[in-house]
Design a protein around this motif. Sequence first.
Motif, PDB file in Angstrom:
ATOM      1  N   UNK A  83       0.823  -1.210   0.000  1.00  0.00           N
ATOM      2  CA  UNK A  83       0.000   0.000   0.000  1.00  0.00           C
ATOM      3  C   UNK A  83       0.861   1.266   0.000  1.00  0.00           C
ATOM      4  N   UNK A  84       2.150   1.103  -0.055  1.00  0.00           N
ATOM      5  CA  UNK A  84       3.152   2.173  -0.057  1.00  0.00           C
ATOM      6  C   UNK A  84       3.097   3.033   1.199  1.00  0.00           C
ATOM      7  N   UNK A  85       2.804   2.416   2.315  1.00  0.00           N
ATOM      8  CA  UNK A  85       3.003   3.073   3.598  1.00  0.00           C
ATOM      9  C   UNK A  85       4.439   3.585   3.586  1.00  0.00           C
ATOM     10  N   UNK A  86       4.704   4.732   4.127  1.00  0.00           N
ATOM     11  CA  UNK A  86       6.046   5.314   4.026  1.00  0.00           C
ATOM     12  C   UNK A  86       7.121   4.395   4.583  1.00  0.00           C
ATOM     13  N   UNK A  87       6.821   3.669   5.670  1.00  0.00           N
ATOM     14  CA  UNK A  87       7.793   2.743   6.232  1.00  0.00           C
ATOM     15  C   UNK A  87       8.099   1.594   5.295  1.00  0.00           C
ATOM     16  N   UNK A  88       7.060   1.044   4.659  1.00  0.00           N
ATOM     17  CA  UNK A  88       7.243  -0.056   3.705  1.00  0.00           C
ATOM     18  C   UNK A  88       8.055   0.438   2.510  1.00  0.00           C
ATOM     19  N   UNK A  89       7.643   1.557   1.955  1.00  0.00           N
ATOM     20  CA  UNK A  89       8.291   2.069   0.746  1.00  0.00           C
ATOM     21  C   UNK A  89       9.765   2.366   0.986  1.00  0.00           C
ATOM     22  N   UNK A  91      11.788   1.078   3.219  1.00  0.00           N
ATOM     23  CA  UNK A  91      12.510  -0.188   3.415  1.00  0.00           C
ATOM     24  C   UNK A  91      12.655  -0.946   2.105  1.00  0.00           C
ATOM     25  N   UNK A  92      11.597  -0.989   1.287  1.00  0.00           N
ATOM     26  CA  UNK A  92      11.664  -1.689   0.003  1.00  0.00           C
ATOM     27  C   UNK A  92      12.738  -1.081  -0.884  1.00  0.00           C
ATOM     28  N   UNK A  93      12.763   0.245  -0.968  1.00  0.00           N
ATOM     29  CA  UNK A  93      13.759   0.915  -1.819  1.00  0.00           C
ATOM     30  C   UNK A  93      15.177   0.658  -1.347  1.00  0.00           C
ATOM     31  N   UNK A  94      15.374   0.570  -0.039  1.00  0.00           N
ATOM     32  CA  UNK A  94      16.713   0.379   0.503  1.00  0.00           C
ATOM     33  C   UNK A  94      17.202  -1.061   0.382  1.00  0.00           C
ATOM     34  N   UNK A  95      16.304  -2.026   0.447  1.00  0.00           N
ATOM     35  CA  UNK A  95      16.705  -3.432   0.517  1.00  0.00           C
ATOM     36  C   UNK A  95      16.562  -4.153  -0.818  1.00  0.00           C
ATOM     37  N   UNK A  96      15.439  -4.002  -1.472  1.00  0.00           N
ATOM     38  CA  UNK A  96      15.186  -4.694  -2.734  1.00  0.00           C
ATOM     39  C   UNK A  96      15.556  -3.770  -3.897  1.00  0.00           C
ATOM     40  N   UNK A  97      16.842  -3.601  -4.120  1.00  0.00           N
ATOM     41  CA  UNK A  97      17.335  -2.652  -5.115  1.00  0.00           C
ATOM     42  C   UNK A  97      16.947  -3.026  -6.542  1.00  0.00           C
TER      43      UNK A  97
END
Length: 120
Positions: A83-89, A91-97
Amino acid sequence: MEIGASIEWFNYVIRLVICIDATYLKARTIGVLLVAVCKDGNEMICSLAFGFTNFECTESWTWFLKKLCKLIQYLDRVMLVSDWHSGIFNAMEAIFLDAALGICTYHLARNLKKILQAEG
């Protein structure tokens, strides 16, 4: 915590789309349940991993997604939907490059409806 059989299955059989989200626990245990699920070829939902935390924030999602990332073999072919909660987004950008990032259309529509109602 990962579910071993589901992770093995995911790496060899399942579609490489992972949906991640959280839900708030309000009964005896207060906190947040973080989940990662996917669907198989028969449209059945398969749990990949889950974790418990006190808050839904970038730090908790980073912890959860780092654990999930270690278990997935083909990171460059995975798509993450949330849902692109700021915390999810964050973390996703930082880890799943190398992974593709998608947004849940249900949450997108709901958020657009809120914005349009606020303007109008």
